[in-house]
Write an enzyme that holds these catalytic residues in place. Structure first.
Site, mmCIF file in Angstrom:
data_model
loop_
_atom_site.group_PDB
_atom_site.id
_atom_site.type_symbol
_atom_site.label_atom_id
_atom_site.label_comp_id
_atom_site.label_asym_id
_atom_site.label_seq_id
_atom_site.Cartn_x
_atom_site.Cartn_y
_atom_site.Cartn_z
ATOM 1 N N GLY A 78 0.911 -1.233 0.092
ATOM 2 C CA GLY A 78 -0.187 0.141 -0.080
ATOM 3 C C GLY A 78 0.666 1.060 -0.090
ATOM 4 N N GLY A 81 -0.365 8.722 2.508
ATOM 5 C CA GLY A 81 0.237 9.993 2.483
ATOM 6 C C GLY A 81 1.500 10.160 3.045
ATOM 7 N N PHE A 82 1.960 9.338 4.226
ATOM 8 C CA PHE A 82 3.062 9.489 4.820
ATOM 9 C C PHE A 82 4.172 8.555 4.273
ATOM 10 C CE2 PHE A 82 0.536 11.225 8.529
ATOM 11 C CZ PHE A 82 0.355 12.462 7.912
ATOM 12 N N GLY A 83 3.707 7.617 3.362
ATOM 13 C CA GLY A 83 4.926 6.847 2.831
ATOM 14 C C GLY A 83 4.284 5.288 2.528
ATOM 15 N N PRO A 84 4.995 4.359 1.853
ATOM 16 C CA PRO A 84 4.598 3.205 1.625
ATOM 17 C C PRO A 84 4.607 2.241 2.999
ATOM 18 C CG PRO A 84 6.739 3.316 1.389
ATOM 19 C CD PRO A 84 6.571 4.566 1.537
ATOM 20 N N ASP A 196 -8.662 12.388 10.954
ATOM 21 C CA ASP A 196 -8.319 11.863 9.575
ATOM 22 C C ASP A 196 -9.068 10.426 9.508
ATOM 23 O OD1 ASP A 196 -7.603 12.167 7.102
ATOM 24 O OD2 ASP A 196 -5.659 11.215 7.391
#
Length: 389
Positions: A78, A81-84, A196
């Site tokens: 996956g 927004g902050f990384g994989p 969020d």
């Protein structure tokens, strides 16, 4: 001739001595760097313990690399927004999910530590379990329990996989998310606002029970505090409440708004942001409100839900969803009231008022923090706003 040999030997010896000295110097630097990296792990651990009195396992980088084949592309499951995020397997056979903080993401070390400290203190069946973390060199990694069914958005917005979620499973997911949010707001040691909540931040276990994840921008409230204001609006298109998106004011009721949007998405199988209908320009919230006023709420249901279901139960969920997305914060229910209304067929539920963000559009500067196709930079965003009908 002998003098030349002596000179050559001397020069050669000096070269060897210089090389040996250089090698020893580099070896010492490497040891110091390794010690510093190792110390950074213990320092982070001590800081976390001081901040939150937690005991959280810290994994070394070699262990994570071995579990994920050095975070290989083949193990990537996956992208947030902050990384994989990568799938891995520890030596004991336990499967893990590794979230790797991207250096170009909007989440810095403070947000990273925030997520570590928050999740480590939370214990609830509807919250994802954090197993540990790794802070070594430039790497910032979070290690979670692995959930094979990934996130909710992979099902409800996919034309094929949504068929695996009949109404009974969708209802259980709605109730599970509500219970997890209730725990964050009222039942845990801390009062936590997620900020969020969205379909991609709800993970599903083997039995399709939901677990709320991603606490990178969550906020802790102490004592009786229930609201705050920020100049840095962070969130995701379509889920932010009006007061948060427009003025940075957030509270437990801004999470309630996000939950209401999520309920309508689960029932309809449609996204609020980017919703399209040939008869009007409303988003999903506005469409649901229109159907409610026309006394045809069941038309909101996903067309794939053609099995037997309780109409009263579906209508009750739609009504609760609309109550949660009302324009005024004081009109929205608390999560304890939401859980009660969802769990009791005989509960008396009031009529919802006009929702926020459903008709007209305007431009607003928002700093995005998460979402699959967003960045952390300021963007001109079109958001639907309330207009009386």
């Amino acid at each position: 001739m002998s003098i030349v040999v002596v000179v050559l030997c001397t020069v050669f010896g000096m070269i060897l001595s210089s090389m040996a000295g250089y090698y020893i110097c580099q070896l010492r630097k490497a040891k110091i760097k390794a010690a510093q990296q190792e110390n950074s792990v213990y320092t982070a651990s001590n800081e976390a313990s001081k901040d939150g009195n937690i005991e959280l396992p810290y994994f070394d980088l070699d262990t994570i690399f071995a579990a994920t084949d050095k975070l290989s592309l083949g193990n990537k499951i996956g992208e947030g927004g902050f990384g994989p995020v990568y799938k891995g397997e520890l030596l004991n056979g336990q499967e893990i999910a590794v979230k790797r903080l991207s250096q170009s993401s909007g989440q810095g070390i403070q947000e990273f530590k925030n997520e570590v400290c928050l999740i480590a203190k939370l214990q609830h069946r509807n919250l994802v379990k954090l197993l540990g973390c790794c802070i070594q060199g430039e790497e910032r990694l979070l290690i979670y329990e692995f959930l094979p069914n990934k996130s909710l958005d992979n099902f409800i917005f996919d034309q094929t996989r949504k068929k695996l979620l009949p109404w009974i499973k969708r209802f259980n997911i709605i109730v599970g998310i509500a219970r997890g949010l209730l725990y964050l707001h009222e039942d845990s040691r801390l009062r936590i606002i997620h900020r969020d909540l969205k379909a991609s931040n709800v993970l599903l276990d083997n039995e399709m029970y939901p677990k709320i994840s991603d606490f990178g921008i969550a906020r802790i409230f102490g004592g009786e505090q229930t609201e705050d204001k920020t100049k840095r609006v962070m969130g995701t298109y379509g889920y932010m409440s009006p007061e948060y998106a427009m003025s940075g004011h957030f509270s437990v009721k801004s999470d309630v708004f996000s939950f209401g949007v999520l309920v309508l998405e689960i029932i309809s199988g449609k996204k609020n942001w980017g919703f399209y209908h040939p008869e009007h320009d409303l988003n999903l919230i506005g469409h649901a409100w229109r159907l409610w006023n026309n006394q045809t709420p069941l038309e909101l249901m996903d067309k794939e839900l053609n099995e037997t279901f309780s109409e009263d139960e579906v209508v009750r969920c739609i009504q609760v969803g609309l109550l949660c997305v009302q324009q005024r914060t004081e009109d929205r229910p608390t999560m304890s009231a939401v859980v009660f209304m969802l769990s009791n067929e005989s509960a008396v539920i009031q009529q919802p008022k006009e929702p926020g963000f459903c008709v007209e559009t305007f431009s607003l500067k928002i700093e995005l923090s998460s979402g699959r196709h967003t960045s952390s930079t300021a963007n001109d965003v079109t958001i639907t706003a309330l207009a009386g009908r």
